[in-house]
Design a protein around this motif. Sequence first.
Motif, short mmCIF file in Angstrom:
data_model
loop_
_atom_site.label_atom_id
_atom_site.label_comp_id
_atom_site.label_asym_id
_atom_site.label_seq_id
_atom_site.Cartn_x
_atom_site.Cartn_y
_atom_site.Cartn_z
N VAL A 192 -6.79 10.16 -35.84
CA VAL A 192 -7.68 11.31 -35.79
C VAL A 192 -6.84 12.56 -35.97
O VAL A 192 -5.79 12.71 -35.33
CB VAL A 192 -8.43 11.39 -34.44
N VAL B 147 -9.70 9.89 -39.55
CA VAL B 147 -10.89 10.69 -39.23
C VAL B 147 -10.46 12.15 -39.24
O VAL B 147 -9.48 12.51 -38.59
CB VAL B 147 -11.47 10.30 -37.86
N ASN C 117 -11.39 15.93 -38.36
CA ASN C 117 -12.23 16.78 -37.53
C ASN C 117 -11.93 18.25 -37.82
O ASN C 117 -10.77 18.63 -37.99
CB ASN C 117 -11.99 16.48 -36.05
N ALA D 162 -15.04 8.43 -33.89
CA ALA D 162 -13.78 7.94 -34.45
C ALA D 162 -13.59 6.46 -34.15
O ALA D 162 -13.15 5.69 -35.02
CB ALA D 162 -12.62 8.75 -33.89
N VAL E 288 -8.63 4.06 -31.92
CA VAL E 288 -7.81 5.24 -32.21
C VAL E 288 -6.39 4.94 -31.74
O VAL E 288 -6.13 4.84 -30.54
CB VAL E 288 -8.36 6.49 -31.49
N TYR F 153 -3.54 10.12 -32.22
CA TYR F 153 -4.36 11.33 -32.10
C TYR F 153 -3.48 12.52 -32.39
O TYR F 153 -2.51 12.79 -31.67
CB TYR F 153 -4.95 11.43 -30.69
#
Length: 266
Positions: free
Chosen positions: A11, A35, A37, A73, A80, A83
């Motif tokens: 992420v 992912v 964001n 996610a 995940v 991060y």
Amino acid sequence: MAGALQGVGAVVTGGGHGIGAALARRLVAEGARVVVNDLDAEAAWRVAHEVGGTAVPGNCASEDGVRSLLAHATQALGRVDLYMANAGLDHVQGEPVDWLETSDAAWSTLQEVNVMAHVRAARALVPEWLETGGGRFVVTASAAGLLTMLGAAPYSVTKHAAVGFAEWLSATYGHRGIAVQAICPQGVQTRMLEEAGPLKELLSADSVLSPDDVAQAWVESLADDRFLVLPHPEVADYYRARAGDTDRWLAGMRRIQAGLDALEDR
């Protein structure tokens, strides 16, 4: 190091622009599934489409925003593993950027984005990682978090706090499979640098790197899994000088500030 992150579910917050977008691109190049964001939904979708990832726009700082981001996610990635807490804020629009006039509300906003976003994400991720074999938490801080940022108290203070939280995470959980890193660049070709006013010249004094350079420095750091990732090597020298003789270092910073004051008085 092609493929260094093969299959990793990652992420990237603040992934729609600048360093975050560069990290997203490099993660995919290294084999990760990503992912993206960002509060800027259009930018998140654009970068996700470019890299073949998944866009999850939204606020990565609030409790509800973090919960929603991680739920989406996990659905997209299965797990995940990494991060990248990259989203950050240098000032609040319409607020004084510097000195002591910045309002309590603006201080609170920077604290939420630059510090509490990391705390809330770690609070959600670390217990699961401890049970399932570990994970990696990477904070994009700033050289300001190791030194200071003249004329930008809320930014400087919250970036110090971001580095401090990352240090605490590493000290507390590093022996239990949680890898933690703090990326601390100086001048980078981003909107933040372009809007830095008189500080732009100061931040550019050594060298100005591209966001891709920062992403490259982070990938290279995986070889020895170092905590501090310093895309500008000279920051390490400044950091040592600050620790070795803090009064002398502060005297130098005051001289620089006096020069900035003189520029503003013209």
